[in-house]
Structure formats: C-alpha cells, structure tokens
Design a protein around this motif. Sequence first.
Motif, PDB file in Angstrom:
ATOM      1  N   CYS A 244      54.248  36.640  72.118  1.00  0.00           N
ATOM      2  CA  CYS A 244      54.751  37.331  70.926  1.00  0.00           C
ATOM      3  C   CYS A 244      53.740  37.249  69.790  1.00  0.00           C
ATOM      4  O   CYS A 244      53.164  36.178  69.562  1.00  0.00           O
ATOM      5  N   PRO A 245      53.524  38.326  69.066  1.00  0.00           N
ATOM      6  CA  PRO A 245      52.639  38.242  67.893  1.00  0.00           C
ATOM      7  C   PRO A 245      53.234  37.317  66.844  1.00  0.00           C
ATOM      8  O   PRO A 245      54.449  37.066  66.827  1.00  0.00           O
ATOM      9  N   VAL A 246      52.385  36.845  65.955  1.00  0.00           N
ATOM     10  CA  VAL A 246      52.808  35.843  64.978  1.00  0.00           C
ATOM     11  C   VAL A 246      53.958  36.337  64.109  1.00  0.00           C
ATOM     12  O   VAL A 246      54.902  35.602  63.826  1.00  0.00           O
ATOM     13  N   HIS A 247      53.917  37.596  63.694  1.00  0.00           N
ATOM     14  CA  HIS A 247      54.982  38.108  62.825  1.00  0.00           C
ATOM     15  C   HIS A 247      56.333  38.102  63.537  1.00  0.00           C
ATOM     16  O   HIS A 247      57.376  37.893  62.927  1.00  0.00           O
ATOM     17  N   GLU A 248      56.308  38.331  64.858  1.00  0.00           N
ATOM     18  CA  GLU A 248      57.562  38.313  65.625  1.00  0.00           C
ATOM     19  C   GLU A 248      58.073  36.881  65.795  1.00  0.00           C
ATOM     20  O   GLU A 248      59.280  36.628  65.722  1.00  0.00           O
ATOM     21  N   VAL A 249      57.163  35.949  66.026  1.00  0.00           N
ATOM     22  CA  VAL A 249      57.548  34.533  66.110  1.00  0.00           C
ATOM     23  C   VAL A 249      58.176  34.102  64.789  1.00  0.00           C
ATOM     24  O   VAL A 249      59.217  33.436  64.762  1.00  0.00           O
ATOM     25  N   ALA A 250      57.548  34.511  63.683  1.00  0.00           N
ATOM     26  CA  ALA A 250      58.078  34.164  62.362  1.00  0.00           C
ATOM     27  C   ALA A 250      59.492  34.693  62.191  1.00  0.00           C
ATOM     28  O   ALA A 250      60.392  33.968  61.727  1.00  0.00           O
ATOM     29  N   ALA A 251      59.717  35.943  62.568  1.00  0.00           N
ATOM     30  CA  ALA A 251      61.039  36.552  62.429  1.00  0.00           C
ATOM     31  C   ALA A 251      62.073  35.850  63.299  1.00  0.00           C
ATOM     32  O   ALA A 251      63.228  35.664  62.887  1.00  0.00           O
ATOM     33  N   ARG A 252      61.665  35.424  64.494  1.00  0.00           N
ATOM     34  CA  ARG A 252      62.609  34.793  65.432  1.00  0.00           C
ATOM     35  C   ARG A 252      63.044  33.403  64.985  1.00  0.00           C
ATOM     36  O   ARG A 252      64.071  32.905  65.426  1.00  0.00           O
ATOM     37  N   VAL A 253      62.260  32.768  64.123  1.00  0.00           N
ATOM     38  CA  VAL A 253      62.676  31.448  63.622  1.00  0.00           C
ATOM     39  C   VAL A 253      63.192  31.508  62.187  1.00  0.00           C
ATOM     40  O   VAL A 253      63.427  30.471  61.566  1.00  0.00           O
ATOM     41  N   GLY A 254      63.375  32.737  61.662  1.00  0.00           N
ATOM     42  CA  GLY A 254      64.047  32.858  60.375  1.00  0.00           C
ATOM     43  C   GLY A 254      63.191  33.225  59.184  1.00  0.00           C
ATOM     44  O   GLY A 254      63.669  33.194  58.050  1.00  0.00           O
ATOM     45  N   TYR A 255      61.913  33.613  59.413  1.00  0.00           N
ATOM     46  CA  TYR A 255      61.042  33.971  58.293  1.00  0.00           C
ATOM     47  C   TYR A 255      60.679  35.459  58.356  1.00  0.00           C
ATOM     48  O   TYR A 255      60.056  35.914  59.320  1.00  0.00           O
ATOM     49  N   SER A 256      61.060  36.207  57.312  1.00  0.00           N
ATOM     50  CA  SER A 256      60.736  37.637  57.267  1.00  0.00           C
ATOM     51  C   SER A 256      59.309  37.866  56.781  1.00  0.00           C
ATOM     52  O   SER A 256      58.717  38.910  57.034  1.00  0.00           O
ATOM     53  N   ASN A 257      58.746  36.869  56.101  1.00  0.00           N
ATOM     54  CA  ASN A 257      57.370  36.960  55.579  1.00  0.00           C
ATOM     55  C   ASN A 257      56.457  36.114  56.462  1.00  0.00           C
ATOM     56  O   ASN A 257      56.496  34.881  56.410  1.00  0.00           O
ATOM     57  N   ASP A 258      55.627  36.787  57.280  1.00  0.00           N
ATOM     58  CA  ASP A 258      54.791  36.041  58.222  1.00  0.00           C
ATOM     59  C   ASP A 258      53.683  35.256  57.522  1.00  0.00           C
ATOM     60  O   ASP A 258      53.220  34.235  58.029  1.00  0.00           O
ATOM     61  N   LYS A 259      53.264  35.697  56.319  1.00  0.00           N
ATOM     62  CA  LYS A 259      52.233  34.942  55.587  1.00  0.00           C
ATOM     63  C   LYS A 259      52.802  33.613  55.084  1.00  0.00           C
ATOM     64  O   LYS A 259      52.139  32.580  55.131  1.00  0.00           O
ATOM     65  N   TYR A 260      54.036  33.656  54.616  1.00  0.00           N
ATOM     66  CA  TYR A 260      54.702  32.426  54.170  1.00  0.00           C
ATOM     67  C   TYR A 260      54.918  31.492  55.358  1.00  0.00           C
ATOM     68  O   TYR A 260      54.695  30.278  55.253  1.00  0.00           O
ATOM     69  N   PHE A 261      55.313  32.082  56.491  1.00  0.00           N
ATOM     70  CA  PHE A 261      55.485  31.293  57.717  1.00  0.00           C
ATOM     71  C   PHE A 261      54.172  30.619  58.110  1.00  0.00           C
ATOM     72  O   PHE A 261      54.144  29.422  58.431  1.00  0.00           O
ATOM     73  N   SER A 262      53.073  31.363  58.078  1.00  0.00           N
ATOM     74  CA  SER A 262      51.763  30.809  58.459  1.00  0.00           C
ATOM     75  C   SER A 262      51.353  29.677  57.537  1.00  0.00           C
ATOM     76  O   SER A 262      50.774  28.669  57.976  1.00  0.00           O
ATOM     77  N   MET A 263      51.660  29.834  56.239  1.00  0.00           N
ATOM     78  CA  MET A 263      51.324  28.788  55.273  1.00  0.00           C
ATOM     79  C   MET A 263      52.103  27.503  55.589  1.00  0.00           C
ATOM     80  O   MET A 263      51.530  26.398  55.598  1.00  0.00           O
ATOM     81  N   LEU A 264      53.407  27.643  55.863  1.00  0.00           N
ATOM     82  CA  LEU A 264      54.231  26.476  56.201  1.00  0.00           C
ATOM     83  C   LEU A 264      53.775  25.850  57.512  1.00  0.00           C
ATOM     84  O   LEU A 264      53.712  24.624  57.638  1.00  0.00           O
ATOM     85  N   PHE A 265      53.461  26.697  58.488  1.00  0.00           N
ATOM     86  CA  PHE A 265      53.035  26.198  59.807  1.00  0.00           C
ATOM     87  C   PHE A 265      51.785  25.339  59.666  1.00  0.00           C
ATOM     88  O   PHE A 265      51.697  24.249  60.244  1.00  0.00           O
ATOM     89  N   LYS A 266      50.801  25.827  58.873  1.00  0.00           N
ATOM     90  CA  LYS A 266      49.562  25.064  58.695  1.00  0.00           C
ATOM     91  C   LYS A 266      49.813  23.771  57.929  1.00  0.00           C
ATOM     92  O   LYS A 266      49.205  22.733  58.215  1.00  0.00           O
ATOM     93  N   LYS A 267      50.733  23.832  56.968  1.00  0.00           N
ATOM     94  CA  LYS A 267      51.051  22.643  56.182  1.00  0.00           C
ATOM     95  C   LYS A 267      51.645  21.551  57.060  1.00  0.00           C
ATOM     96  O   LYS A 267      51.346  20.360  56.893  1.00  0.00           O
ATOM     97  N   VAL A 268      52.476  21.955  58.041  1.00  0.00           N
ATOM     98  CA  VAL A 268      53.149  20.983  58.909  1.00  0.00           C
ATOM     99  C   VAL A 268      52.251  20.516  60.045  1.00  0.00           C
ATOM    100  O   VAL A 268      52.207  19.323  60.376  1.00  0.00           O
TER     101      VAL A 268
END
Length: 294
Positions: A244-268
């Motif tokens: 799945c592309p990153v934006h779809e992974v983000a949507a499937r775990v509850g994030y509509s903004n994939d850039k915000y998801f990527s920022m959180l992912f890198k932080k964790v």
Amino acid sequence: MPKIEIPHSKSDRFRFKKTPELLFAGQVVDEYSFYAAPQIHDFCEMIYIVEGTGEFNINGKTYILNQGDMAIYNPGVQHEERSSSGGPFKVFYCGVDNLHIEGVPFGMLLPPSVDPVISCEKYAFKVESYLSEMLQECDSQVLGYETLSNNLLMSLITLIYRIVDVKHQFQSLQGKNEISIRTKDFIDKNYTQNITLKDIADTLYVSQHYLSHLFKRDLGDSPFNYLIRRRIEESKRLLTESSCPVHEVAARVGYSNDKYFSMLFKKVTGLTPTGFRDEEKRKGSSSITPGSSK
C-alpha cells in the motif's frame, strides 16, 4: 529415594477476593444445526468447543471458534451462537456469579481489555476435563458435589488466567483503575477512527481531565500518546506486509493527512514510512542465504 521438597512461597499475585458461585453446567452433544438467539446475562458464562466449528457474534463482532477455543462473556455482553461446520457440534458451558478476582472489576470474569475468545492450545485437555468433571458432579449430586464443583470452577478460572497471561500479561493490569482499562480497550478497538479524548470521556461518562489523570497514572502515558503509538504499530505492520502507498497506510490507521502521519512516524521510529519499509525489505533479503529456498 532422595526426598524432594519444594517450599511454599506466597509470591503469586492471583487471588480470588470472593469464592465464585457455579450457577449451572451443561453441554451440547452432536448437534448439527445448533443456534442460540442473541442474549444478555447479568452473570458470566463460558463456552468451550469440544468438537466442530461455531460462528459467535459477541458485542457486534463475529468470531469463528474451533475445537479447543473458548468464548467468555462478562455480564451485559450480548452474544449469539451458531454451529457452522456442517458436522457434529459439541460444547461444554457453565454460568458463574459472585466473581471478584483481585485486580479485575467486580463481577467480571476477564478484564474488559481482554479479547472474549481464547485458544486453550496446550491447556485444552485440562479445560475440557475440568468442565466435564463439573458437569458430572452437578449431575450426580452425591456427598460433597458442591465443594468439588466449586474447586473445579476455581481451578478452571485460574487456568484461563494462565492462558491469558501469556498474551496479555495479566499482572500488568492488576491495580489499574477500571476507567483506565476501558479507555485502553476503547482506543484498541477504535484507533482507526477519528476519535478524540472527548469522545472517550463522553462514552465513559467522566471528565477529560480525570480520564487523562487516571490513564497516565496507570499506564504511564497520555491517552493521546497511546493512540499515536497504537496507530504507528499497526502502520508498521501494513508497511511490512503490504505494498500500500504511504497515503493509504496513513488513511487506514486514522490519518487523513499523510504528511502529518509521516512526521509522527519518524518521531516515533526515527525513520520515514518509506525508509522503514526499505529497511524491512533489506532485512528480509539479507536473511535469505544463497541457495536457500523461500
């Protein structure tokens, strides 16, 4: 023969604060089209699959149970059961009241955060044996049958916690406030949705401040941070096991903004989602030695 003696120490934290009461024990034998309509009890119930396969709807979620599986209902849990294998269907079941296990909300057989279906695996024979003996004692009603039935019931419940402890680490839940446990359960079930602290607090009829205070005290982090970690753990699984592309992974775990998801992912994790996926692929390819088969 040398004498072998094991001293008894009282370090075991599993305790019955009350002696549970066996309400009934029964069985379904060689039923080919078993069905039990939706129902709710004010007591606990256990159902163990001896033979066949069943489809159980528990609080709106469907589970498929096979031989060696057990369904456990706390009071107030709606459940519906039917056989689904087409062959013989055999189960043992029992009802339990007056339950109070240390560290578990009064009246509940399992903490609300624990899944209502467990696989007994290596303990299946013992579980089936305890249930079968309870049924025989209740049916015989000979001298001491109540004492033996209750002892078997307590042994069965203790064995269930031994099974559950492997996955859920029961002792880590002891002493936790029920609101904290229910908050964790709510997040675990709804983390893919757009949920807020207010949603959880309203569901549990408590203030947001009180809920946050209890959760952080009992689980060491805020509900918001736990939600993030729960989503990131699931996204790691999706990135590893799917394309799945990153934006779809983000949507499937509850994030509509994939850039915000990527920022959180890198932080964790310290990596971007794409970097994490590449790293997992690299690990997978390096573990395959020349000449080996996949």
